[in-house]
Scaffold this motif. Structure first.
Motif, PDB file in Angstrom:
ATOM      1  N   GLU A  74       0.843  -1.205   0.000  1.00  0.00           N
ATOM      2  CA  GLU A  74       0.000   0.000   0.000  1.00  0.00           C
ATOM      3  C   GLU A  74       0.880   1.258   0.000  1.00  0.00           C
ATOM      4  O   GLU A  74       0.602   2.240  -0.674  1.00  0.00           O
ATOM      5  N   GLU A  75       1.955   1.194   0.784  1.00  0.00           N
ATOM      6  CA  GLU A  75       2.863   2.334   0.869  1.00  0.00           C
ATOM      7  C   GLU A  75       3.563   2.556  -0.484  1.00  0.00           C
ATOM      8  O   GLU A  75       3.743   3.693  -0.933  1.00  0.00           O
ATOM      9  N   LEU A  76       3.916   1.459  -1.148  1.00  0.00           N
ATOM     10  CA  LEU A  76       4.575   1.566  -2.451  1.00  0.00           C
ATOM     11  C   LEU A  76       3.645   2.242  -3.466  1.00  0.00           C
ATOM     12  O   LEU A  76       4.044   3.134  -4.211  1.00  0.00           O
ATOM     13  N   GLU A  77       2.389   1.816  -3.423  1.00  0.00           N
ATOM     14  CA  GLU A  77       1.384   2.376  -4.326  1.00  0.00           C
ATOM     15  C   GLU A  77       1.212   3.884  -4.050  1.00  0.00           C
ATOM     16  O   GLU A  77       1.161   4.694  -4.967  1.00  0.00           O
ATOM     17  N   ARG A  78       1.181   4.204  -2.762  1.00  0.00           N
ATOM     18  CA  ARG A  78       1.010   5.607  -2.360  1.00  0.00           C
ATOM     19  C   ARG A  78       2.193   6.457  -2.856  1.00  0.00           C
ATOM     20  O   ARG A  78       2.019   7.551  -3.360  1.00  0.00           O
ATOM     21  N   ARG A  79       3.428   5.910  -2.733  1.00  0.00           N
ATOM     22  CA  ARG A  79       4.610   6.655  -3.164  1.00  0.00           C
ATOM     23  C   ARG A  79       4.609   6.855  -4.674  1.00  0.00           C
ATOM     24  O   ARG A  79       4.997   7.897  -5.173  1.00  0.00           O
ATOM     25  N   LEU A  80       4.145   5.864  -5.398  1.00  0.00           N
ATOM     26  CA  LEU A  80       4.145   5.951  -6.860  1.00  0.00           C
ATOM     27  C   LEU A  80       3.155   7.011  -7.330  1.00  0.00           C
ATOM     28  O   LEU A  80       3.448   7.819  -8.207  1.00  0.00           O
ATOM     29  N   VAL A  81       1.979   7.020  -6.700  1.00  0.00           N
ATOM     30  CA  VAL A  81       0.959   8.001  -7.065  1.00  0.00           C
ATOM     31  C   VAL A  81       1.400   9.388  -6.600  1.00  0.00           C
ATOM     32  O   VAL A  81       1.302  10.375  -7.327  1.00  0.00           O
ATOM     33  N   GLY A  82       1.956   9.451  -5.378  1.00  0.00           N
ATOM     34  CA  GLY A  82       2.342  10.723  -4.769  1.00  0.00           C
ATOM     35  C   GLY A  82       3.417  11.453  -5.540  1.00  0.00           C
ATOM     36  O   GLY A  82       3.483  12.675  -5.509  1.00  0.00           O
ATOM     37  N   ARG A  83       4.264  10.696  -6.245  1.00  0.00           N
ATOM     38  CA  ARG A  83       5.374  11.321  -6.948  1.00  0.00           C
ATOM     39  C   ARG A  83       4.861  12.267  -8.041  1.00  0.00           C
ATOM     40  O   ARG A  83       5.472  13.280  -8.316  1.00  0.00           O
ATOM     41  N   GLY A  84       3.738  11.869  -8.659  1.00  0.00           N
ATOM     42  CA  GLY A  84       3.069  12.779  -9.595  1.00  0.00           C
ATOM     43  C   GLY A  84       3.851  13.164 -10.832  1.00  0.00           C
ATOM     44  O   GLY A  84       3.523  14.137 -11.500  1.00  0.00           O
ATOM     45  N   THR A  85       4.904  12.432 -11.146  1.00  0.00           N
ATOM     46  CA  THR A  85       5.705  12.814 -12.319  1.00  0.00           C
ATOM     47  C   THR A  85       5.322  12.004 -13.552  1.00  0.00           C
ATOM     48  O   THR A  85       5.816  12.265 -14.631  1.00  0.00           O
ATOM     49  N   GLU A  86       4.450  10.993 -13.373  1.00  0.00           N
ATOM     50  CA  GLU A  86       4.104  10.144 -14.515  1.00  0.00           C
ATOM     51  C   GLU A  86       2.628  10.285 -14.885  1.00  0.00           C
ATOM     52  O   GLU A  86       1.800  10.636 -14.056  1.00  0.00           O
ATOM     53  N   SER A  87       2.312   9.949 -16.129  1.00  0.00           N
ATOM     54  CA  SER A  87       0.921   9.941 -16.571  1.00  0.00           C
ATOM     55  C   SER A  87       0.224   8.730 -15.949  1.00  0.00           C
ATOM     56  O   SER A  87       0.875   7.816 -15.434  1.00  0.00           O
TER      57      SER A  87
END
Ligand code: 5GP
Length: 211
Positions: free
Chosen positions: A149-162
């Protein structure tokens, strides 16, 4: 074009040797799922431990805002990357997230190790497997997230990808999480600086892996 084989000779060769005389310095490979924070941990080590040499990869991906050619990556064209492969200039390379190629320039790694500096590669799992085949004495460290869940949150949070890119990266990350048991050591990245300190203790040989 600023990039060229001589460009990556700019690393600071004058830094003090850190390994004992007669003891080869060590190559450490840091891998782990996308967005787990490998780049942030490497940046923390760059800041606090200049004695550790960190490889700058070549990539065909476009620079993100703020990224500097020669510091974060060597940003090259597809043709230039083909030439690097053809000349045998890459220690390893991989197509990551099915979108861009990334590779480790071979010579700077060899030079850092020859100069007695511990060297760190921050690369993907495919690359780590290639290095294991060619340099089995390297230390392989897996950076794990505290939870999926934390990994998913970090990926979304980074906001640099489409949206599409994020979905592709999550898919890769899920496969990569499974690979943890191929590594000598696992570090859980709960807090960046603590993870960096733990990694440095492995890099400098202060700790011996359980193999
Ligand atoms: P990013 O595009 O977010 O900077 O990096 C994407 C992925 O490429 C990360 O998982 C990173 O570890 C990986 N990567 C960066 N440099 C290299 C390299 O030289 N070789 C390989 N195989 N992967 C790399």
């Amino acid at each position: 074009m600023v990039w060229g084989p001589t460009s990556w000779q700019h690393w600071n060769a004058s830094s003090a040797r850190v390994s004992e005389p007669g003891q080869p310095s060590r190559l450490t490979v840091l891998a782990g799922p996308t967005a787990v924070g490998k780049g942030t941990v490497a940046a923390d080590i760059r800041k606090h431990h200049p004695e550790v040499w960190i490889s700058v990869s070549a990539t065909t991906r476009r620079p993100r805002p703020g990224e500097i050619h020669g510091r974060h990556y060597w940003f090259v064209s597809e043709t230039e990357f083909d030439e690097l492969i053809a000349r045998g200039d890459l220690l390893e390379w991989a197509l990551v997230h099915r979108s861009a190629r990334y590779g480790t320039p071979r010579r700077p790694v060899e030079e850092a190790l020859a100069a007695g500096r511990p060297a760190l590669l921050e690369i993907d799992l495919q690359g780590a497997r290639q290095v294991r085949a060619s340099m089995p004495d390297a230390l392989f460290v897996f950076l794990a997230p505290p939870s999926w869940e934390e990994l998913e949150r970090r990926l979304v949070g980074r906001g640099t990808e489409s949206e599409e890119e994020r979905a592709r990266r999550l898919e890769t990350a899920f496969e990569e999480l499974e690979a943890g048991n191929e590594f000598d050591v696992t570090i859980v990245n709960t807090e960046v600086h603590a993870a960096g300190q733990e990694l440095v203790s492995w890099i400098t040989g202060a700790r011996i892996p359980r193999i």
